[in-house]
Design an enzyme around this catalytic site. Structure first.
Site, mmCIF file in Angstrom:
data_model
loop_
_atom_site.group_PDB
_atom_site.id
_atom_site.type_symbol
_atom_site.label_atom_id
_atom_site.label_comp_id
_atom_site.label_asym_id
_atom_site.label_seq_id
_atom_site.Cartn_x
_atom_site.Cartn_y
_atom_site.Cartn_z
ATOM 1 N N ARG A 90 7.646 -38.669 -9.211
ATOM 2 C CA ARG A 90 8.184 -37.602 -8.380
ATOM 3 C C ARG A 90 7.362 -36.330 -8.594
ATOM 4 N NH1 ARG A 90 9.815 -40.782 -5.463
ATOM 5 N NH2 ARG A 90 11.930 -41.250 -4.827
ATOM 6 N N HIS A 134 2.598 -40.269 -0.281
ATOM 7 C CA HIS A 134 3.742 -41.059 -0.745
ATOM 8 C C HIS A 134 3.660 -42.510 -0.233
ATOM 9 C CE1 HIS A 134 8.000 -40.440 -2.473
ATOM 10 N NE2 HIS A 134 7.660 -41.712 -2.587
HETATM 11 N N1 LIG Z 1 5.430 -43.142 -4.909
HETATM 12 C C1 LIG Z 1 6.150 -44.149 -4.481
HETATM 13 O O1 LIG Z 1 5.884 -44.736 -3.425
HETATM 14 C C2 LIG Z 1 7.317 -44.627 -5.293
HETATM 15 C C3 LIG Z 1 7.893 -45.877 -5.000
HETATM 16 C C4 LIG Z 1 8.912 -46.347 -5.803
HETATM 17 C C5 LIG Z 1 9.376 -45.580 -6.872
HETATM 18 N N2 LIG Z 1 8.828 -44.368 -7.121
HETATM 19 C C6 LIG Z 1 9.316 -43.559 -8.257
HETATM 20 O O2 LIG Z 1 8.917 -44.182 -9.480
HETATM 21 C C7 LIG Z 1 9.776 -43.732 -10.515
HETATM 22 C C8 LIG Z 1 10.045 -44.805 -11.546
HETATM 23 O O3 LIG Z 1 10.742 -45.892 -10.948
HETATM 24 P P1 LIG Z 1 11.331 -47.096 -11.831
HETATM 25 O O4 LIG Z 1 11.900 -48.092 -10.890
HETATM 26 O O5 LIG Z 1 10.325 -47.533 -12.836
HETATM 27 O O6 LIG Z 1 12.519 -46.342 -12.591
HETATM 28 P P2 LIG Z 1 13.346 -46.814 -13.865
HETATM 29 O O7 LIG Z 1 13.247 -48.290 -14.046
HETATM 30 O O8 LIG Z 1 14.668 -46.168 -13.776
HETATM 31 O O9 LIG Z 1 12.539 -46.142 -15.090
HETATM 32 C C9 LIG Z 1 12.517 -44.774 -15.290
HETATM 33 C C10 LIG Z 1 11.788 -44.492 -16.598
HETATM 34 O O10 LIG Z 1 11.736 -43.083 -16.796
HETATM 35 C C11 LIG Z 1 12.185 -42.792 -18.110
HETATM 36 N N3 LIG Z 1 12.810 -41.479 -18.159
HETATM 37 C C12 LIG Z 1 13.780 -40.968 -17.349
HETATM 38 N N4 LIG Z 1 14.125 -39.724 -17.746
HETATM 39 C C13 LIG Z 1 13.363 -39.459 -18.838
HETATM 40 C C14 LIG Z 1 13.260 -38.348 -19.709
HETATM 41 N N5 LIG Z 1 14.013 -37.254 -19.543
HETATM 42 N N6 LIG Z 1 12.385 -38.420 -20.727
HETATM 43 C C15 LIG Z 1 11.623 -39.511 -20.923
HETATM 44 N N7 LIG Z 1 11.659 -40.614 -20.124
HETATM 45 C C16 LIG Z 1 12.533 -40.567 -19.104
HETATM 46 C C17 LIG Z 1 13.199 -43.855 -18.424
HETATM 47 O O11 LIG Z 1 13.402 -43.920 -19.813
HETATM 48 P P3 LIG Z 1 14.371 -45.051 -20.459
HETATM 49 O O12 LIG Z 1 13.602 -46.342 -20.304
HETATM 50 O O13 LIG Z 1 14.496 -44.648 -21.873
HETATM 51 O O14 LIG Z 1 15.641 -45.036 -19.652
HETATM 52 C C18 LIG Z 1 12.495 -45.083 -17.819
HETATM 53 O O15 LIG Z 1 11.564 -45.602 -18.736
HETATM 54 C C19 LIG Z 1 11.022 -43.186 -9.810
HETATM 55 O O16 LIG Z 1 11.027 -41.791 -9.875
HETATM 56 C C20 LIG Z 1 10.830 -43.546 -8.377
HETATM 57 O O17 LIG Z 1 11.413 -42.623 -7.538
HETATM 58 C C21 LIG Z 1 7.809 -43.876 -6.361
#
Ligand SMILES: NC(=O)c1ccc[n+]([C@@H]2O[C@H](COP(=O)([O-])OP(=O)(O)OC[C@H]3O[C@@H](n4cnc5c(N)ncnc54)[C@H](OP(=O)(O)O)[C@@H]3O)[C@@H](O)[C@H]2O)c1
Length: 317
Positions: free
Chosen positions: A232, A280
């Site tokens: 993000r 994006h």
């Molecule tokens: N650009 C694009 O096209 C696109 C497409 C899809 C997704 N995204 C973005 O990609 C991101 C990740 O997606 P995901 O499915 O991998 O999410 P996810 O499985 O929920 O993983 C999120 C990760 O972020 C960590 N995290 C959250 N808050 C934190 C903090 N305050 N300090 C340290 N680590 C923190 C979590 O830690 P824990 O493991 O300890 O919970 C987890 O490892 C999302 O923001 C999503 O919106 C972008």
């Protein structure tokens, strides 16, 4: 008398996409009655599931038998911003296998672009200038640090490892992952940043992740480091990133996400010689792949099992 089928109301891709949603759900979940969001014949009390992107505020509160809200994208702010949202209904974030694959591909592309100085070659092309430069380091000499070790972060790590990058990762709770140094919590963030040549942002937006990559933290990166952000936009203070690139402290950046999307034409990053901008596009998934994720969620709900990729309001993602 046969019991009425559960209704899945769809608002994703417009009304024209409904026949395709119907086709794929007919194969995956044949007992589901898939309807368009604005179908006037739907009895609101019969709606059990919704698959939505940017539902109009107030609408979800009208479905009194709603059991699960499926977000058509990874983020859920387009749902949780609704002041009348019934907060007790679980929200499942999109997390299809294709999203993981395409996000992993993008991260590899972006890290390679930084390590192999692709932007320098792209800058030479419009001028028909033959810029015959040698790379400064190989993948095994480039330490990649992944911020966010969730579904996408771990998939990207596996793919990057295949190219030969040494890896570290940072998350909220400590992970134990093979061949990877794992850092956790805000107190270990500076140490993580200090030993990273290419930072990869794959964090959700929460109050705790906003602005983490600001001037003082960017200054901790080794000279010549690069930045990828596909999580993000709010993770990075853009003006601080530009200053760090202009001073020569950082080498280049590949950015897919921004606080204000679509990025306005006048924003400086579009024309910055050390930044590659994409709109994006890092992750994408076919309707079939997204429907598979939703069908798995509906099956889990019906069995009474935990829902996959559940949004947890207390942690903000
Ligand atoms: N650009 C694009 O096209 C696109 C497409 C899809 C997704 N995204 C973005 O990609 C991101 C990740 O997606 P995901 O499915 O991998 O999410 P996810 O499985 O929920 O993983 C999120 C990760 O972020 C960590 N995290 C959250 N808050 C934190 C903090 N305050 N300090 C340290 N680590 C923190 C979590 O830690 P824990 O493991 O300890 O919970 C987890 O490892 C999302 O923001 C999503 O919106 C972008």
């Amino acid at each position: 008398m046969a019991s009425p089928r559960d209704i899945l109301l769809v608002k994703s891709g417009g009304e024209n996409a409904v026949p395709e949603w119907r086709d794929v759900f007919a194969q995956l979940c044949p007992d589901l009655d898939v309807r368009w969001w604005d179908d006037p014949e739907v009895d609101p009390a019969a709606v059990r599931f919704v698959l939505v992107w940017q539902p109009q505020p107030g609408r979800l509160a009208g479905y009194t038998s709603l059991k699960v809200i499926f977000s058509s994208g990874a983020g859920v702010d387009h749902i949780t911003d609704d002041p009348q949202l019934p907060r007790h209904i679980p929200i499942v974030r999109m997390g299809s296998a294709e999203t993981l694959q395409t996000m992993g591909e993008y991260v590899c592309l972006a890290v390679l672009a930084i390590q192999r100085e692709l932007k320098r070659a792209l800058n030479a092309q419009p001028e028909a200038r033959w810029d015959e430069f040698q790379g400064s380091r190989t993948a095994p000499q480039t330490r990649v640090g992944i911020m966010g070790l969730g579904n996408i972060g771990q998939t990207a790590a596996r793919m990057l490892r295949g190219i030969g990058y040494p890896l570290a990762g940072w998350s909220r709770k400590r992970k134990s992952l093979e061949n990877m140094t794992c850092f956790a919590g805000i107190e270990e963030l500076d140490a993580f940043v200090r030993q990273t040549d290419v930072v990869v942002g794959l964090l959700p937006e929460t109050p705790l992740t906003r602005g983490l990559l600001n001037a003082s933290r960017l200054a901790l990166l080794p000279r010549g480091a690069g930045i990828v952000n596909a999580g993000r936009g709010s993770l990075i203070v853009l003006s601080d990133l530009i200053a760090a690139l202009d001073s020569g402290h950082l080498s280049s950046a590949v950015l897919d996400v921004f606080e204000d999307e679509p990025l306005k034409p006048e924003v400086a990053v579009w024309r910055h010689p050390r930044i590659i901008v994409t709109g994006h596009i890092a992750g994408f998934a076919s309707r079939r792949a997204r429907a598979e994720h939703v069908a798995r969620g509906i099956a889990a709900y019906r069995r009474g099992d935990p829902l996959p990729n559940l949004f947890q309001p207390e942690r903000g993602y």
